[in-house]
Design a protein around this motif. Structure first.
Motif, PDB file in Angstrom:
ATOM      1  N   VAL A   6      10.660  -0.063 -15.139  1.00 23.15           N
ATOM      2  CA  VAL A   6      10.740   0.357 -13.745  1.00 23.15           C
ATOM      3  C   VAL A   6      12.145   0.888 -13.487  1.00 23.15           C
ATOM      4  CG1 VAL A   6      10.596  -0.388 -11.348  1.00 23.15           C
ATOM      5  CG2 VAL A   6       8.986  -1.289 -13.011  1.00 23.15           C
ATOM      6  N   VAL A   7      12.234   2.171 -13.090  1.00 19.87           N
ATOM      7  CA  VAL A   7      13.529   2.796 -12.824  1.00 19.87           C
ATOM      8  C   VAL A   7      13.730   3.079 -11.340  1.00 19.87           C
ATOM      9  CG1 VAL A   7      13.763   3.795 -15.117  1.00 19.87           C
ATOM     10  CG2 VAL A   7      12.580   5.079 -13.335  1.00 19.87           C
ATOM     11  N   GLY A   8      12.707   2.871 -10.525  1.00 18.35           N
ATOM     12  CA  GLY A   8      12.861   3.113  -9.104  1.00 18.35           C
ATOM     13  C   GLY A   8      11.608   2.771  -8.333  1.00 18.35           C
ATOM     14  N   THR A   9      11.716   2.925  -7.006  1.00 22.12           N
ATOM     15  CA  THR A   9      10.606   2.625  -6.100  1.00 22.12           C
ATOM     16  C   THR A   9      10.510   3.748  -5.070  1.00 22.12           C
ATOM     17  OG1 THR A   9      11.087   0.279  -6.334  1.00 22.12           O
ATOM     18  CG2 THR A   9       9.672   0.908  -4.521  1.00 22.12           C
ATOM     19  N   LEU A  10       9.290   4.179  -4.803  1.00 20.38           N
ATOM     20  CA  LEU A  10       9.028   5.192  -3.782  1.00 20.38           C
ATOM     21  C   LEU A  10       8.330   4.511  -2.617  1.00 20.38           C
ATOM     22  CD1 LEU A  10       8.753   8.115  -2.748  1.00 20.38           C
ATOM     23  CD2 LEU A  10       6.636   8.261  -4.049  1.00 20.38           C
ATOM     24  N   ASP A  11       8.954   4.567  -1.460  1.00 18.74           N
ATOM     25  CA  ASP A  11       8.358   4.010  -0.242  1.00 18.74           C
ATOM     26  C   ASP A  11       7.759   5.180   0.522  1.00 18.74           C
ATOM     27  OD1 ASP A  11       7.664   2.852   2.156  1.00 18.74           O
ATOM     28  OD2 ASP A  11       9.519   1.699   2.344  1.00 18.74           O
ATOM     29  N   ARG A  12       6.439   5.297   0.498  1.00 14.88           N
ATOM     30  CA  ARG A  12       5.777   6.433   1.144  1.00 14.88           C
ATOM     31  C   ARG A  12       5.846   6.346   2.660  1.00 14.88           C
ATOM     32  NH1 ARG A  12       0.559   8.110  -2.226  1.00 14.88           N
ATOM     33  NH2 ARG A  12       0.389   9.403  -0.386  1.00 14.88           N
TER      34      ARG A  12
ATOM     35  N   GLU B 114       0.818  -1.216   0.000  1.00  8.50           N
ATOM     36  CA  GLU B 114       0.000   0.000   0.000  1.00  8.50           C
ATOM     37  C   GLU B 114       0.852   1.266   0.000  1.00  8.50           C
ATOM     38  OE1 GLU B 114      -3.166   2.163   2.927  1.00  8.50           O
ATOM     39  OE2 GLU B 114      -3.195  -0.016   2.855  1.00  8.50           O
ATOM     40  N   ASP B 115       1.982   1.258   0.717  1.00  8.78           N
ATOM     41  CA  ASP B 115       2.832   2.441   0.808  1.00  8.78           C
ATOM     42  C   ASP B 115       3.880   2.509  -0.294  1.00  8.78           C
ATOM     43  OD1 ASP B 115       1.517   3.348   3.005  1.00  8.78           O
ATOM     44  OD2 ASP B 115       2.965   2.578   4.465  1.00  8.78           O
ATOM     45  N   GLU B 116       3.905   1.553  -1.191  1.00  9.24           N
ATOM     46  CA  GLU B 116       4.949   1.516  -2.213  1.00  9.24           C
ATOM     47  C   GLU B 116       4.399   1.951  -3.566  1.00  9.24           C
ATOM     48  OE1 GLU B 116       8.068  -1.782  -2.694  1.00  9.24           O
ATOM     49  OE2 GLU B 116       6.577  -2.185  -4.238  1.00  9.24           O
ATOM     50  N   MET B 117       5.210   2.715  -4.289  1.00  7.75           N
ATOM     51  CA  MET B 117       4.870   3.115  -5.657  1.00  7.75           C
ATOM     52  C   MET B 117       6.095   2.844  -6.523  1.00  7.75           C
ATOM     53  SD  MET B 117       2.865   6.707  -5.041  1.00  7.75           S
ATOM     54  CE  MET B 117       1.816   6.667  -6.466  1.00  7.75           C
ATOM     55  N   THR B 118       5.872   2.389  -7.752  1.00  7.47           N
ATOM     56  CA  THR B 118       6.983   2.153  -8.668  1.00  7.47           C
ATOM     57  C   THR B 118       7.092   3.322  -9.634  1.00  7.47           C
ATOM     58  OG1 THR B 118       5.564   0.922 -10.183  1.00  7.47           O
ATOM     59  CG2 THR B 118       6.805  -0.356  -8.554  1.00  7.47           C
TER      60      THR B 118
ATOM     61  N   LYS C 160       8.451   5.238   4.525  1.00 11.58           N
ATOM     62  CA  LYS C 160       9.778   5.682   4.954  1.00 11.58           C
ATOM     63  C   LYS C 160      10.215   6.961   4.248  1.00 11.58           C
ATOM     64  CE  LYS C 160      11.415   0.995   5.823  1.00 11.58           C
ATOM     65  NZ  LYS C 160      12.372  -0.027   5.394  1.00 11.58           N
ATOM     66  N   ALA C 161       9.456   7.422   3.283  1.00 12.69           N
ATOM     67  CA  ALA C 161       9.760   8.608   2.474  1.00 12.69           C
ATOM     68  C   ALA C 161      11.123   8.464   1.806  1.00 12.69           C
ATOM     69  CB  ALA C 161       9.693   9.882   3.303  1.00 12.69           C
ATOM     70  N   THR C 162      11.359   7.320   1.166  1.00 14.11           N
ATOM     71  CA  THR C 162      12.620   7.084   0.464  1.00 14.11           C
ATOM     72  C   THR C 162      12.360   6.764  -0.995  1.00 14.11           C
ATOM     73  OG1 THR C 162      12.576   4.737   1.035  1.00 14.11           O
ATOM     74  CG2 THR C 162      13.800   6.189   2.513  1.00 14.11           C
ATOM     75  N   LEU C 163      13.315   7.148  -1.822  1.00 12.60           N
ATOM     76  CA  LEU C 163      13.295   6.835  -3.241  1.00 12.60           C
ATOM     77  C   LEU C 163      14.494   5.946  -3.515  1.00 12.60           C
ATOM     78  CD1 LEU C 163      12.056   7.365  -6.076  1.00 12.60           C
ATOM     79  CD2 LEU C 163      13.687   9.238  -6.288  1.00 12.60           C
ATOM     80  N   LYS C 164      14.247   4.763  -4.071  1.00 16.83           N
ATOM     81  CA  LYS C 164      15.312   3.813  -4.376  1.00 16.83           C
ATOM     82  C   LYS C 164      15.366   3.606  -5.881  1.00 16.83           C
ATOM     83  CE  LYS C 164      14.896   1.457   0.013  1.00 16.83           C
ATOM     84  NZ  LYS C 164      14.755   0.192   0.712  1.00 16.83           N
ATOM     85  N   ASN C 165      16.582   3.368  -6.394  1.00 16.22           N
ATOM     86  CA  ASN C 165      16.711   3.105  -7.822  1.00 16.22           C
ATOM     87  C   ASN C 165      16.301   1.669  -8.124  1.00 16.22           C
ATOM     88  OD1 ASN C 165      18.892   1.550  -7.022  1.00 16.22           O
ATOM     89  ND2 ASN C 165      20.433   2.922  -7.882  1.00 16.22           N
ATOM     90  N   ALA C 166      16.432   1.250  -9.369  1.00 14.30           N
ATOM     91  CA  ALA C 166      15.988  -0.081  -9.778  1.00 14.30           C
ATOM     92  C   ALA C 166      16.785  -1.188  -9.089  1.00 14.30           C
ATOM     93  CB  ALA C 166      16.100  -0.220 -11.290  1.00 14.30           C
ATOM     94  N   ASP C 167      18.016  -0.887  -8.648  1.00 13.61           N
ATOM     95  CA  ASP C 167      18.846  -1.872  -7.964  1.00 13.61           C
ATOM     96  C   ASP C 167      18.519  -1.970  -6.478  1.00 13.61           C
ATOM     97  OD1 ASP C 167      20.164  -2.345 -10.349  1.00 13.61           O
ATOM     98  OD2 ASP C 167      21.700  -0.831  -9.933  1.00 13.61           O
ATOM     99  N   GLY C 168      17.727  -1.038  -5.958  1.00 10.07           N
ATOM    100  CA  GLY C 168      17.371  -1.052  -4.546  1.00 10.07           C
ATOM    101  C   GLY C 168      18.208  -0.147  -3.676  1.00 10.07           C
ATOM    102  N   SER C 169      19.146   0.619  -4.261  1.00 10.96           N
ATOM    103  CA  SER C 169      19.953   1.560  -3.481  1.00 10.96           C
ATOM    104  C   SER C 169      19.151   2.824  -3.210  1.00 10.96           C
ATOM    105  CB  SER C 169      21.226   1.941  -4.229  1.00 10.96           C
ATOM    106  OG  SER C 169      22.085   0.848  -4.338  1.00 10.96           O
ATOM    107  N   THR C 170      19.268   3.344  -2.006  1.00  8.36           N
ATOM    108  CA  THR C 170      18.546   4.559  -1.641  1.00  8.36           C
ATOM    109  C   THR C 170      19.183   5.751  -2.345  1.00  8.36           C
ATOM    110  OG1 THR C 170      17.982   3.641   0.510  1.00  8.36           O
ATOM    111  CG2 THR C 170      17.832   6.031   0.263  1.00  8.36           C
ATOM    112  N   MET C 171      18.377   6.472  -3.082  1.00 12.59           N
ATOM    113  CA  MET C 171      18.848   7.663  -3.779  1.00 12.59           C
ATOM    114  C   MET C 171      18.545   8.921  -2.982  1.00 12.59           C
ATOM    115  SD  MET C 171      17.649   6.647  -7.629  1.00 12.59           S
ATOM    116  CE  MET C 171      17.729   8.312  -8.175  1.00 12.59           C
TER     117      MET C 171
END
Length: 184
Positions: A132-138, A120-124, A140-151
């Motif tokens: 898919v170039v990244g993931t937004l975790d609402r 529910e809190d995740e957006m791609t 934790k308010a974090t943006l991660k790239n496609a590899d899973g590293s926090t940007m």
């Protein structure tokens, strides 16, 4: 005749008397006449130099607008309540559809979107080719790239911090409901 020849050949080192050459007179170089009727062309007005804005225009303080500051807290632009993105020169640089979480260029070219993820809190984050170039975790308010590293990670004040905790900039005013808009 034997005295004229110094060598055994018939060549003689005698030069014939030079004749005076006659040349025709040449006219002096021609200069164009100055016209009395032609007035000098007026100098063009100097172009007004555009300057970068150090503070947002009054429209950037409207309810729902989000101002963007860089790592030195200099004004970089704003996102209007309707999703129009402006830079610090006052130019439109793109559009964000807040209802569908889609981004577009000034030429109305589709750039990408945020779609609901598996939680529910995740957006791609997808680009224009639906990759898919990244993931937004609402949560934790974090943006991660496609590899899973926090940007990037945001806090409640709208501050963006990089992977190593470096300050990247700020969105102001910021609310966690604006999180998708800030990361687009």
């Amino acid at each position: 005749m034997a005295s004229e020849y110094k060598h055994r050949t018939t060549w003689v080192a005698r030069v014939a008397d030079p004749k005076r050459q006659m040349f025709l007179p040449t006219a002096p170089p021609q200069m164009p006449r100055k016209s009395k009727a032609a007035a000098p062309a007026p100098a063009p007005a100097p172009a007004k130099k555009r300057e970068r804005l150090t503070e947002g225009p009054p429209e950037s303080r409207a309810p729902g607008a989000v101002n963007i500051r860089d790592r030195e807290n200099d004004y970089r632009g704003y996102i209007a309540p309707d999703g129009t993105c402006y830079n610090n020169m006052g130019d439109i640089i793109g559009y964000i559809n807040v209802d569908t979480n889609e981004a577009g260029a000034i030429t109305e070219e589709y750039l990408g979107c945020l779609k609901r993820g598996s939680w529910e809190d995740e957006m791609t984050c997808e680009d224009d080719m639906e990759t898919v170039v990244g993931t937004l975790d609402r949560g934790k308010a974090t943006l991660k790239n496609a590899d899973g590293s926090t940007m990037c990670q945001m806090n409640g004040a709208g501050e963006c911090k990089g992977n190593a905790g470096t300050y990247l900039g700020q969105f102001e005013p910021f609310d966690y409901h604006d999180l998708p808009v800030g990361f687009m």
